[in-house]
Design an enzyme around this catalytic site. Structure first.
Site, mmCIF file in Angstrom:
data_model
loop_
_atom_site.group_PDB
_atom_site.id
_atom_site.type_symbol
_atom_site.label_atom_id
_atom_site.label_comp_id
_atom_site.label_asym_id
_atom_site.label_seq_id
_atom_site.Cartn_x
_atom_site.Cartn_y
_atom_site.Cartn_z
ATOM 1 N N LYS A 1 0.834 -1.198 0.000
ATOM 2 C CA LYS A 1 0.000 0.000 0.000
ATOM 3 C C LYS A 1 0.875 1.257 0.000
ATOM 4 O O LYS A 1 0.683 2.173 -0.792
ATOM 5 C CB LYS A 1 -0.938 -0.021 1.220
ATOM 6 C CG LYS A 1 -1.825 1.176 1.312
ATOM 7 C CD LYS A 1 -2.821 1.056 2.463
ATOM 8 C CE LYS A 1 -3.511 2.403 2.688
ATOM 9 N NZ LYS A 1 -4.501 2.376 3.743
ATOM 10 N N THR B 1 7.382 -0.240 2.879
ATOM 11 C CA THR B 1 7.562 -1.255 3.930
ATOM 12 C C THR B 1 8.902 -1.968 3.756
ATOM 13 O O THR B 1 9.186 -2.528 2.692
ATOM 14 C CB THR B 1 6.380 -2.252 3.890
ATOM 15 O OG1 THR B 1 5.189 -1.492 4.038
ATOM 16 C CG2 THR B 1 6.468 -3.281 4.989
ATOM 17 N N GLU C 1 10.390 -4.711 4.737
ATOM 18 C CA GLU C 1 10.488 -6.116 4.328
ATOM 19 C C GLU C 1 10.196 -6.280 2.838
ATOM 20 O O GLU C 1 10.896 -6.983 2.113
ATOM 21 C CB GLU C 1 9.475 -6.967 5.117
ATOM 22 C CG GLU C 1 9.737 -7.061 6.596
ATOM 23 C CD GLU C 1 8.992 -6.007 7.407
ATOM 24 O OE1 GLU C 1 8.792 -4.878 6.900
ATOM 25 O OE2 GLU C 1 8.633 -6.321 8.554
ATOM 26 N N GLY D 1 -4.938 -1.734 4.838
ATOM 27 C CA GLY D 1 -4.138 -2.880 4.400
ATOM 28 C C GLY D 1 -4.832 -4.210 4.656
ATOM 29 O O GLY D 1 -4.895 -5.073 3.783
ATOM 30 N N ARG D 2 -5.379 -4.384 5.852
ATOM 31 C CA ARG D 2 -5.984 -5.675 6.201
ATOM 32 C C ARG D 2 -7.365 -5.856 5.604
ATOM 33 O O ARG D 2 -8.019 -6.867 5.831
ATOM 34 C CB ARG D 2 -5.977 -5.855 7.713
ATOM 35 C CG ARG D 2 -6.620 -4.716 8.487
ATOM 36 C CD ARG D 2 -6.220 -4.749 9.957
ATOM 37 N NE ARG D 2 -6.703 -3.581 10.689
ATOM 38 C CZ ARG D 2 -6.032 -2.442 10.783
ATOM 39 N NH1 ARG D 2 -4.862 -2.297 10.174
ATOM 40 N NH2 ARG D 2 -6.526 -1.438 11.483
ATOM 41 N N GLU E 1 -5.150 -6.440 14.551
ATOM 42 C CA GLU E 1 -4.604 -5.139 14.156
ATOM 43 C C GLU E 1 -5.716 -4.090 14.192
ATOM 44 O O GLU E 1 -5.457 -2.900 14.356
ATOM 45 C CB GLU E 1 -3.972 -5.211 12.757
ATOM 46 C CG GLU E 1 -2.989 -4.089 12.495
ATOM 47 C CD GLU E 1 -2.075 -4.321 11.285
ATOM 48 O OE1 GLU E 1 -0.948 -4.826 11.456
ATOM 49 O OE2 GLU E 1 -2.508 -4.008 10.164
ATOM 50 N N HIS F 1 -5.829 -32.592 17.603
ATOM 51 C CA HIS F 1 -4.717 -33.369 18.154
ATOM 52 C C HIS F 1 -3.607 -32.459 18.669
ATOM 53 O O HIS F 1 -2.472 -32.887 18.837
ATOM 54 C CB HIS F 1 -4.196 -34.340 17.093
ATOM 55 C CG HIS F 1 -5.235 -35.347 16.711
ATOM 56 N ND1 HIS F 1 -5.428 -36.531 17.379
ATOM 57 C CD2 HIS F 1 -6.208 -35.291 15.758
ATOM 58 C CE1 HIS F 1 -6.441 -37.185 16.840
ATOM 59 N NE2 HIS F 1 -6.943 -36.449 15.856
ATOM 60 N N LYS G 1 9.057 -1.027 14.355
ATOM 61 C CA LYS G 1 9.654 -0.781 13.037
ATOM 62 C C LYS G 1 10.776 0.250 13.160
ATOM 63 O O LYS G 1 11.864 0.095 12.617
ATOM 64 C CB LYS G 1 8.603 -0.199 12.073
ATOM 65 C CG LYS G 1 7.594 -1.179 11.527
ATOM 66 C CD LYS G 1 6.766 -0.447 10.454
ATOM 67 C CE LYS G 1 5.474 -1.143 10.114
ATOM 68 N NZ LYS G 1 4.612 -0.355 9.231
HETATM 69 O O1 F6P Z 1 1.896 -4.224 9.882
HETATM 70 C C1 F6P Z 1 1.579 -2.912 9.603
HETATM 71 C C2 F6P Z 1 1.114 -2.730 8.206
HETATM 72 O O2 F6P Z 1 1.034 -1.364 7.987
HETATM 73 C C3 F6P Z 1 -0.211 -3.420 7.890
HETATM 74 O O3 F6P Z 1 -1.300 -2.724 8.296
HETATM 75 C C4 F6P Z 1 -0.092 -3.576 6.422
HETATM 76 O O4 F6P Z 1 -1.029 -4.496 5.956
HETATM 77 C C5 F6P Z 1 1.335 -4.025 6.288
HETATM 78 O O5 F6P Z 1 2.023 -3.274 7.256
HETATM 79 C C6 F6P Z 1 1.940 -3.838 4.945
HETATM 80 O O6 F6P Z 1 1.929 -2.506 4.547
HETATM 81 P P1 F6P Z 1 2.143 -2.074 3.050
HETATM 82 O O7 F6P Z 1 1.038 -2.687 2.239
HETATM 83 O O8 F6P Z 1 2.096 -0.594 3.035
HETATM 84 O O9 F6P Z 1 3.465 -2.607 2.604
#
Ligand code: F6P
Length: 545
Positions: free
Chosen positions: A217, A221, A223, A276-277, A362, A394, A512
């Site tokens: 989004k 981010t 990662e 995002g969610r 979240e 289980h 973060k």
């Molecule tokens: O974990 C925080 C968050 O902002 C979530 O709400 C979101 O889904 C995720 O990181 C990924 O964010 P992005 O889509 O901006 O990379």
């Protein structure tokens, strides 16, 4: 619309008093005994207009620690917490995400082009939604039909979605859920910044036939950007041609400026009113549409759209998301239960608990009211967890049956198996287990006299443990869309009652930021000041790396 403190709400106070006075006497077994109509009274059926076959959806909530009086009070609570007014505000594009000054309009993503306009800042947003859906449809047809090919002219066989959180969990869960509807390339998912995740997926795909979808989004981010850069590097090592990137990398984002900076030409847009969610319905769902075909993606949107209309128009007592939400509030905030289990009896829904964990935790894992006051005297969002049945049986069902904690659970199943290998028919065993577990949790068991005295306490099941059953005909795209939307609206109702903003996520920011500061310390390029424990851990890593 300012709401007062829940703990001072007269209906909430009545619910607390009712539980204090009558809680210990509330026994579901008695309630069923005394009322032959209980199942009928405490269940709802929705007739889903599923194009893949008429489909009733049953919510049986009769196995809950509620009677008619409690239910009436819970419905009164929804009124007193202005659930319907806030729902209408959300549908009318009010900026209910106040801390980010945003509207909350995932419902708009499920509309059809000729639906009643949704005006945000004086502009109907449905044409934009339709435009991107059309773009996705064209792209899916081109990729699946072999018009869009890789740099060496070969058809795309694999897509790798690189994203995290809401840009991963929804598409990943749905792609698995709709495995049997696959008509296009196989979707893979890379989310963790742990390089093992990316290298594992890369080892199973071929650069000539792989399309990378960078889903973010914000497009900032850490990662996702790290994984996207590494995927790009891996790709170029094989393709040896920068111009090949445009055939193999597309982006899904609200931040088209950053997408351009990254060097991606083809992008699919969505908007800041999509959390995002709550974004799997948007361009973020491209991997779903590529793997399952756009027609099935549209059916999933239609399933959610059906629930959007039902949630908007049904009275609260017949409103599936509202009833689920009210029961959750009863357990969380009145009885003080801490967690809620999601137990899908379908292997293809094995990622649903993880998906709902983000959606719910979240959204409602908050302790500040909309007006900024600290919540100290009632529980908000529960810990969401679970696993597909029968595996969970289980693993952790021991605790559900005999532990000291009460864990309300949603059992989810399907009357018919989607499609199995000819000759393999386990479905009645699965269904029998799905039915038996909530029954056992409710009826409990006092061991018969034949059981040795010393073993009797160990073989005793207290029973009277609450569960919901959500049962539909078959796991189809439409039904899945409906199921997910039910949970989205449940989360919304609960957040409204708890008076929290279900649409921000400030709680993920601090970690973060600190990680960004610590990373250079691990490479020795900077030195920080930390508490003794954190410093000790950093020094341990520096010593042993
Ligand atoms: O974990 C925080 C968050 O902002 C979530 O709400 C979101 O889904 C995720 O990181 C990924 O964010 P992005 O889509 O901006 O990379």
């Amino acid at each position: 619309m300012a709401l007062g403190d829940l703990s001072k709400d007269p209906v909430y106070v009545k619910l607390l008093a009712y539980w204090k006075e009558n809680g210990s006497k509330l026994d579901m077994r008695d309630l069923f005994q005394k009322d032959a109509e209980r199942f009928k009274k405490f269940s709802l059926e929705l007739e889903l207009p599923d194009p893949d076959g008429g489909s009733p959806l049953l919510l049986d909530y009769s196995k809950n620690l509620v009677n008619e009086e409690i239910l009436k009070l819970l419905l009164d609570l929804a009124k007193s917490r202005k659930v319907e007014e806030r729902r209408d505000e959300m549908y009318a594009a009010g900026r209910i995400n106040t801390t980010e000054n945003r509207a909350v309009l995932h419902i708009a993503l499920r509309t059809r082009a000729d639906d009643t306009p949704i005006n945000l800042d004086g502009k109907n947003i449905i044409p934009d939604v339709t435009r991107v859906l059309n773009q996705m449809e064209q792209f899916c047809n081109d990729v699946i039909g072999g018009k869009w090919v890789g740099y060496s002219g070969k058809k795309i066989t694999d897509v790798v979605n690189i994203g995290i959180g809401g840009s991963d969990l929804g598409p990943c869960m749905v792609c698995e859920a709709l495995t049997q509807y696959r008509v296009g390339p196989k979707a893979h998912f890379v989310s963790n910044v742990d390089e093992s995740h990316l290298t594992d997926v890369l080892s199973s795909v071929c650069p000539e036939t792989t399309l990378f979808i960078i889903a973010s989004k914000t497009f900032t981010t850490q990662e996702t950007i790290a994984n996207a850069q590494s995927a790009r590097k891996w790709f170029l090592e094989k393709a040896k041609d920068e111009s090949a990137i445009s055939k193999h990398f597309v982006a899904l984002s609200t931040n088209l400026v950053k997408v351009k900076e990254f060097g991606i030409e083809t992008s699919f847009e969505f908007w800041d009113y999509v959390g995002g969610r709550y974004s799997l319905w948007s361009a973020i769902g491209l991997s779903i549409a590529l793997q399952s075909g756009f027609t099935n993606f549209r059916k999933m949107l239609d399933g959610a759209r059906f629930i959007d209309q039902s949630f908007k128009s049904s009275p609260l007592e017949k409103n599936v998301p509202a009833i689920l939400a009210l029961l959750g509030v009863w357990y969380n905030s009145v009885l003080g239960y801490e967690s809620h289990a999601i137990l899908p009896y379908d292997q293809f829904l094995s990622k649903l608990p993880a998906y709902l964990q983000q959606a719910d935790m979240e959204s409602n894992g908050k302790s500040t009211t909309l007006s900024g006051a600290r919540i100290t005297d009632y529980n908000t969002g529960p810990v969401i967890w679970g696993q597909a049945g029968t595996n969970g049986q289980h693993a952790f069902y021991q605790l559900l049956h005999q532990g000291t904690r009460n864990v309300p659970a949603d059992f989810i199943g399907f009357v018919q198996k989607s499609e199995s290998v000819p000759g393999i028919t386990h479905h009645s065993i699965l269904l029998a287990n799905l039915i038996a577990q909530p029954e056992a949790l409710m009826i409990g068991r006092t061991p018969p006299d034949s059981v040795a005295q010393e073993l009797r306490p160990h073989k005793f099941f207290s029973g009277n443990r609450p569960t919901n059953m959500i049962l539909a005909r078959k796991l189809t795209p439409f039904t899945l869309g409906a199921l997910i939307a039910i949970y989205e609206h449940k989360i919304f109702v609960q957040g409204t009652i708890w008076n929290v903003n279900s649409f921000d996520q400030w709680g993920v920011e601090l970690g973060k930021e600190l990680a960004k500061a610590i990373e250079p310390e691990l490479t020795g390029t900077s030195k920080g000041t930390h508490d003794g424990s954190t410093q000790g851990i950093i020094e341990f890593i520096l010593k042993h790396k």
